[in-house]
Scaffold this active site. Structure first.
Site, PDB file in Angstrom:
ATOM      1  N   ASP A 232      37.548  -7.307  31.518  1.00 41.04           N
ATOM      2  CA  ASP A 232      36.633  -7.095  32.639  1.00 41.04           C
ATOM      3  C   ASP A 232      35.380  -6.347  32.189  1.00 41.04           C
ATOM      4  OD1 ASP A 232      36.182  -7.001  35.635  1.00 41.04           O
ATOM      5  OD2 ASP A 232      36.211  -4.853  35.191  1.00 41.04           O
ATOM      6  N   GLU A 269      34.326 -11.249  30.244  1.00 37.51           N
ATOM      7  CA  GLU A 269      33.424 -11.428  31.377  1.00 37.51           C
ATOM      8  C   GLU A 269      32.061 -10.861  30.971  1.00 37.51           C
ATOM      9  OE1 GLU A 269      32.935 -10.150  36.081  1.00 37.51           O
ATOM     10  OE2 GLU A 269      33.686  -8.726  34.588  1.00 37.51           O
TER      11      GLU A 269
END
Length: 534
Positions: A232, A269
């Site tokens: 993330d 990401e």
């Protein structure tokens, strides 16, 4: 025990040990990640096994046969660690399982059951920041001499006066305040939190922090058996003006994870344009292609081919480009940093409005978006419920609504932690109902997943076929001696095309929409797609 019995037992144990060794060796052989189809699960909303209204790990385990039948062979799990929030991106224990979801033994059983079906499992690993309630931060707030003070980023208020509310919104954060005070603190120091004050960023200039996270990652890989991580906020390990440091960190992270699993799958990401994102490829197996997702949906809604590129806080749209040329231009940028780079493609995820809502709930458009996703290059990711046309628009809770397994009166595993505003029995047809309908969205996905498993689609290159007709996207996919021609009609009107560009592609492989072909023409109904091979 008789000698003969002992001999038989000894031989049996040797066989078991040999099989175990072979299995272990096979498990670490290099998986072909670019041949897999991923499925993203928000555990909280997926399947409830115990009737408490919250999705859980045993519930997921019970649905593995469904995923296997669909053709899924890799799963991405959103965060499952202890956290005070419903979404669990503010972690308070990096090696734990949230009790609402089950136990570590439940998770091990899930992984074993997935692996028995040849399904790989990766999990969200949220290491850009911790939760405010993490013991490290609770200690760090107590003062400058605190044990974990340097696990976070601090600055004197006067030195950051101009930066306190300087940050603009971005695709991955609508927060405009990056420096935050501690209530009652007299040190005049603020801590850095890119996303918001409840998620203080960790200080990766501190070797102890890096060691903590490397050890946590190795725990999940080695002790629990996950196959990799979705990382993330990978772009924000360091502030944007220290991108080179972020690139170096991820290379080091990858090296550390490969020490325990040489074939670990790491997907990042990095919500940025291809030029900015490409150097990150050195530290990852794969990166998400955000431009592609936007391009597919925008092309369908505009009924003409659109190539989009993230620029500033919006998208630059080029209607003169084509997706094949964009792919062939940008992919080498990533390959420069990682020759084995695997591009990840998707239509939407847990941070974006659901595909079906973006396309106005139009079933033909929804099917067309999937047809484009699975025939273009890239390892495809499906967001749970996308395969049945689930709806949802922000705020985030409404794009993470409960999965619809059956009509609610028959659906013992539907979660109820929230009341759905978009995906209800009146707006979306459930899994059970769609399975029996050959023309349903779910069966369309199942056919496309099977198509994607062909090497020409999972490994092949792409070249544009220029029909010079607005609303038509056509290309070839080629791998070794195999080549296929693909045509999509983006419009709500039938189109008739000359056979000239596909004269060598004569064998029908797959179609959606009732395509007709004569000796000289190909006729595609509205939103139709077709694949021919030589």
């Amino acid at each position: 025990m008789k000698l003969q019995q002992l001999s038989i037992l000894f031989l049996y144990l040797i066989m078991v040990m040999s099989c175990t060794k072979t299995s272990k060796e096979e498990s670490v052989s290099s998986p072909e990640w670019n041949k897999k189809v991923f499925y993203e699960i928000f555990v909280q909303s997926f399947a409830d096994s115990n009737g408490d209204g919250i999705g859980d790990i045993p519930g997921m385990t019970s649905k593995l046969d469904y995923l296997s039948d669909l053709g899924i062979d890799a799963i991405w799990l959103m965060p499952m660690s202890p956290s005070p929030s419903y979404h669990k991106y503010d972690v308070v224990d990096y090696t734990g399982i949230h009790p609402d979801y089950g136990t570590m033994e439940d998770f091990k059983a899930f992984i074993d059951a997935a692996h028995a079906r040849d399904i790989s499992v990766i999990m969200d690993f949220v290491i850009n920041h911790s939760g405010y309630d993490h013991p490290w931060f609770q200690d760090a707030m107590t003062g400058k001499e605190a044990k974990y003070r340097d696990y976070y980023v601090w600055a004197n208020k006067d030195s950051i006066a101009e930066q306190i509310a300087k940050k603009e919104t971005s695709f991955d954060s609508d927060n405009i305040r990056q420096w935050h005070p501690v209530a009652g603190d007299t040190t005049q120091e603020h801590y850095y939190g890119f996303f918001y004050g409840g998620m203080p960023d960790l200080n990766y200039d501190n070797p102890a922090v890096r060691t903590e996270m490397y050890n946590a990652g190795k725990f999940w890989l080695e002790e629990i058996g996950v196959d990799g991580f979705r990382l993330d906020a990978a772009k924000h390990i360091y502030p944007d003006d220290r991108a080179i440091d972020s690139h170096a960190f991820w290379k080091e992270f990858k090296t550390e994870m490969e020490k325990v699993n040489p074939d670990v799958y790491l997907i990042g990401e990095v919500w940025a344009d291809a030029g900015t994102a490409s150097p990150y490829a050195a530290g990852f197996t794969s990166l998400f292609n955000f431009d592609r997702a936007f391009s597919i949906l925008e092309s369908i809604n505009k009924e003409k081919v659109v190539a989009a590129n993230i620029a500033g806080h919006g998208y630059e749209i080029d209607s003169s480009a084509n997706l094949a040329e964009v792919i062939n231009t940008s992919l080498p940028w990533f390959k420069k940093y990682n020759a084995e780079f695997v591009e990840a493609s998707f239509l939407s995820n847990h941070d974006q409005n659901r595909v079906a809502s973006v396309l106005g709930g139009d079933q033909a458009k929804i099917k067309l978006s999937a047809s484009l996703l699975f025939t273009l290059p890239g390892t495809p990711y499906i967001y749970y419920g996308e395969e049945i046309g689930m709806l949802g628009m922000k705020p985030d809770e409404n794009i993470r609504e409960p999965m619809l397994w059956d009509k609610v009166s028959f659906d013992a595993m539907r979660t109820s932690w929230m009341e759905a505003d978009y995906s209800t029995d009146t707006s979306v047809t459930s899994v059970a109902q769609q399975w029996s309908d050959d023309q349903s969205i779910i069966n369309h996905y199942k056919r496309l997943i099977a198509l994607k498993k062909q090497e020409v689609f999972s490994l092949g290159d792409i070249q544009n076929l220029d029909y010079k007709k607005s609303g038509v996207i056509a290309f070839t996919r080629s791998y070794k001696d195999e080549s296929v021609g693909v045509v999509h009609n983006l419009t709500n009107q039938p189109v008739e095309l000359s056979n000239a560009l596909l004269d060598k592609y004569t064998t029908l492989v797959w179609q959606e929409g009732g395509v007709e072909r004569t000796a000289s023409t190909i006729k595609l109904p509205a939103r139709a797609s077709v694949v021919y091979k030589k």
